[in-house]
Design a protein around this motif. Structure first.
Motif, PDB file in Angstrom:
ATOM      1  N   UNK A  16      26.922  36.889  12.303  1.00  0.00           N
ATOM      2  CA  UNK A  16      27.920  37.688  12.129  1.00  0.00           C
ATOM      3  C   UNK A  16      28.496  38.139  13.386  1.00  0.00           C
ATOM      4  N   UNK A  17      28.011  37.702  14.381  1.00  0.00           N
ATOM      5  CA  UNK A  17      28.434  37.995  15.822  1.00  0.00           C
ATOM      6  C   UNK A  17      29.491  36.930  16.019  1.00  0.00           C
ATOM      7  N   UNK A  18      30.765  37.237  16.500  1.00  0.00           N
ATOM      8  CA  UNK A  18      31.875  36.181  16.450  1.00  0.00           C
ATOM      9  C   UNK A  18      31.937  35.324  17.894  1.00  0.00           C
ATOM     10  N   UNK A  19      30.798  35.570  18.652  1.00  0.00           N
ATOM     11  CA  UNK A  19      30.984  34.706  19.820  1.00  0.00           C
ATOM     12  C   UNK A  19      29.378  34.213  19.916  1.00  0.00           C
ATOM     13  N   UNK A  20      28.717  33.917  18.902  1.00  0.00           N
ATOM     14  CA  UNK A  20      27.631  33.252  18.928  1.00  0.00           C
ATOM     15  C   UNK A  20      27.769  31.881  18.362  1.00  0.00           C
ATOM     16  N   UNK A  21      27.064  31.037  19.014  1.00  0.00           N
ATOM     17  CA  UNK A  21      26.877  29.570  18.550  1.00  0.00           C
ATOM     18  C   UNK A  21      25.385  29.146  18.865  1.00  0.00           C
ATOM     19  N   UNK A  22      25.258  27.924  18.094  1.00  0.00           N
ATOM     20  CA  UNK A  22      23.820  27.178  18.278  1.00  0.00           C
ATOM     21  C   UNK A  22      22.712  27.977  17.946  1.00  0.00           C
ATOM     22  N   UNK A  23      22.961  28.674  16.501  1.00  0.00           N
ATOM     23  CA  UNK A  23      21.726  29.368  16.119  1.00  0.00           C
ATOM     24  C   UNK A  23      20.421  28.728  15.682  1.00  0.00           C
ATOM     25  N   UNK A  24      19.354  28.583  16.067  1.00  0.00           N
ATOM     26  CA  UNK A  24      18.404  27.817  15.775  1.00  0.00           C
ATOM     27  C   UNK A  24      17.344  28.833  15.307  1.00  0.00           C
ATOM     28  N   UNK A  25      16.351  28.349  13.989  1.00  0.00           N
ATOM     29  CA  UNK A  25      15.412  29.412  13.990  1.00  0.00           C
ATOM     30  C   UNK A  25      14.238  28.351  14.289  1.00  0.00           C
ATOM     31  N   UNK A  26      13.262  28.826  14.901  1.00  0.00           N
ATOM     32  CA  UNK A  26      11.968  28.293  15.127  1.00  0.00           C
ATOM     33  C   UNK A  26      10.881  29.097  14.648  1.00  0.00           C
ATOM     34  N   UNK A  27       9.713  28.713  14.972  1.00  0.00           N
ATOM     35  CA  UNK A  27       8.326  29.362  14.419  1.00  0.00           C
ATOM     36  C   UNK A  27       7.650  29.693  15.569  1.00  0.00           C
ATOM     37  N   UNK A  28       6.932  30.773  15.790  1.00  0.00           N
ATOM     38  CA  UNK A  28       5.785  30.782  16.938  1.00  0.00           C
ATOM     39  C   UNK A  28       4.900  29.942  16.564  1.00  0.00           C
ATOM     40  N   UNK A  29       3.857  29.665  17.510  1.00  0.00           N
ATOM     41  CA  UNK A  29       2.750  29.031  17.544  1.00  0.00           C
ATOM     42  C   UNK A  29       1.487  29.497  16.919  1.00  0.00           C
ATOM     43  N   UNK A  30       1.577  30.838  16.587  1.00  0.00           N
ATOM     44  CA  UNK A  30       0.307  31.360  16.192  1.00  0.00           C
ATOM     45  C   UNK A  30      -0.638  32.081  17.105  1.00  0.00           C
ATOM     46  N   UNK A  31      -0.220  31.598  18.552  1.00  0.00           N
ATOM     47  CA  UNK A  31      -0.966  32.291  19.602  1.00  0.00           C
ATOM     48  C   UNK A  31      -0.346  32.998  20.307  1.00  0.00           C
ATOM     49  N   UNK A  32       0.745  32.611  21.019  1.00  0.00           N
ATOM     50  CA  UNK A  32       1.885  33.403  21.827  1.00  0.00           C
ATOM     51  C   UNK A  32       2.607  34.211  20.765  1.00  0.00           C
ATOM     52  N   UNK A  33       2.889  33.603  19.794  1.00  0.00           N
ATOM     53  CA  UNK A  33       3.750  34.516  18.785  1.00  0.00           C
ATOM     54  C   UNK A  33       3.648  34.022  17.281  1.00  0.00           C
ATOM     55  N   UNK A  34       3.301  35.044  16.386  1.00  0.00           N
ATOM     56  CA  UNK A  34       3.214  34.702  15.188  1.00  0.00           C
ATOM     57  C   UNK A  34       4.508  35.047  14.359  1.00  0.00           C
ATOM     58  N   UNK A  35       5.307  34.486  13.749  1.00  0.00           N
ATOM     59  CA  UNK A  35       6.350  34.746  13.194  1.00  0.00           C
ATOM     60  C   UNK A  35       7.598  33.967  13.545  1.00  0.00           C
ATOM     61  N   UNK A  36       8.986  34.166  13.070  1.00  0.00           N
ATOM     62  CA  UNK A  36       9.946  33.278  13.179  1.00  0.00           C
ATOM     63  C   UNK A  36      10.983  33.711  14.603  1.00  0.00           C
ATOM     64  N   UNK A  37      11.180  32.828  15.235  1.00  0.00           N
ATOM     65  CA  UNK A  37      12.127  33.185  16.598  1.00  0.00           C
ATOM     66  C   UNK A  37      13.429  32.426  16.368  1.00  0.00           C
ATOM     67  N   UNK A  38      14.576  33.396  16.282  1.00  0.00           N
ATOM     68  CA  UNK A  38      15.698  32.743  16.274  1.00  0.00           C
ATOM     69  C   UNK A  38      16.407  32.648  17.986  1.00  0.00           C
ATOM     70  N   UNK A  39      17.044  31.709  18.017  1.00  0.00           N
ATOM     71  CA  UNK A  39      17.840  31.524  19.430  1.00  0.00           C
ATOM     72  C   UNK A  39      19.120  31.230  19.329  1.00  0.00           C
ATOM     73  N   UNK A  40      20.002  31.497  20.310  1.00  0.00           N
ATOM     74  CA  UNK A  40      21.430  31.246  20.106  1.00  0.00           C
ATOM     75  C   UNK A  40      22.171  31.412  21.370  1.00  0.00           C
ATOM     76  N   UNK A  41      23.201  30.995  21.265  1.00  0.00           N
ATOM     77  CA  UNK A  41      24.195  31.298  22.730  1.00  0.00           C
ATOM     78  C   UNK A  41      25.362  32.149  22.385  1.00  0.00           C
ATOM     79  N   UNK A  42      25.563  33.088  23.268  1.00  0.00           N
ATOM     80  CA  UNK A  42      26.615  33.885  23.190  1.00  0.00           C
ATOM     81  C   UNK A  42      27.405  33.760  24.387  1.00  0.00           C
ATOM     82  N   UNK A  43      28.710  33.733  23.911  1.00  0.00           N
ATOM     83  CA  UNK A  43      29.600  33.414  24.988  1.00  0.00           C
ATOM     84  C   UNK A  43      30.715  34.592  24.979  1.00  0.00           C
TER      85      UNK A  43
END
Length: 175
Positions: free
Chosen positions: A148-175
């Motif tokens: 919903x943020x108007x200045x956000x692009x390249x939204x990607x949903x990844x998944x943690x590796x189960x060791x360093x992180x367990x759960x979803x990880x979203x990344x994006x670019x805010x301009x």
């Protein structure tokens, strides 16, 4: 910004806001206490009835790469955001939403999403948002709020590796 029922503002916390943020962090920790499964020793009360200090809390006040933001609704404290540069995929990112809390009183009213829009506008760059696997409410909130943020692009949903992180990880670019 003004929502139909309230005005939301986000500003860097001052040193004088530290006790307020520490108090709000107790409610943040409390919210996690009913997310199962809870590791056996997590969320035990201290002798004074608190959960004790928030992990790495002092670092947010002393490390210049970390940012403490106070969220207000109608001028009243409503929550906080703690930003850092630690990637859950390894390495660093320009901005990571280390912690984000909006009090229950203000949830489902648009306060959190508006606060996020203001944060993404004020802190452009590459972002990560890691959500614990057991935090189902946050898993529903973050993809909608980020999109919903108007200045956000390249939204990607990844998944943690189960060791360093367990759960979803979203990344994006805010301009």
């Amino acid at each position: 910004m003004t929502l139909p029922d309230r005005t939301v503002s986000v500003a860097p916390a001052r040193a004088s806001d530290r006790p307020l943020i520490a108090g709000l962090a107790q409610f943040y920790i409390y919210d996690f206490s009913d997310m199962h499964p809870v590791p056996e020793d997590d969320f035990d009360f201290e002798a004074d009835g608190t959960f004790g200090p928030f992990p790495h809390f002092d670092d947010y006040w002393s490390d210049p790469s970390r940012v403490v933001l106070l969220i207000r609704a109608d001028g009243k404290p409503a929550g906080f955001a703690l930003l850092n540069t630690q990637s859950h995929f390894g390495g660093e990112v320009e901005h990571n939403m280390g912690e984000f809390y909006v009090a229950r009183k203000f949830r489902r009213s648009g306060v959190a999403a508006e606060a996020l829009r203001q944060i993404l506008k004020a802190y452009p760059g590459h972002w990560e948002f890691a959500v614990m696997a057991r935090n189902h409410a946050a898993q529903a909130f973050w993809p909608r709020a980020i999109a919903s943020a108007p200045n956000v692009t390249n939204i990607i949903r990844g998944e943690g590796d189960g060791n360093q992180w367990t759960g979803p990880i979203w990344s994006c670019d805010a301009g």
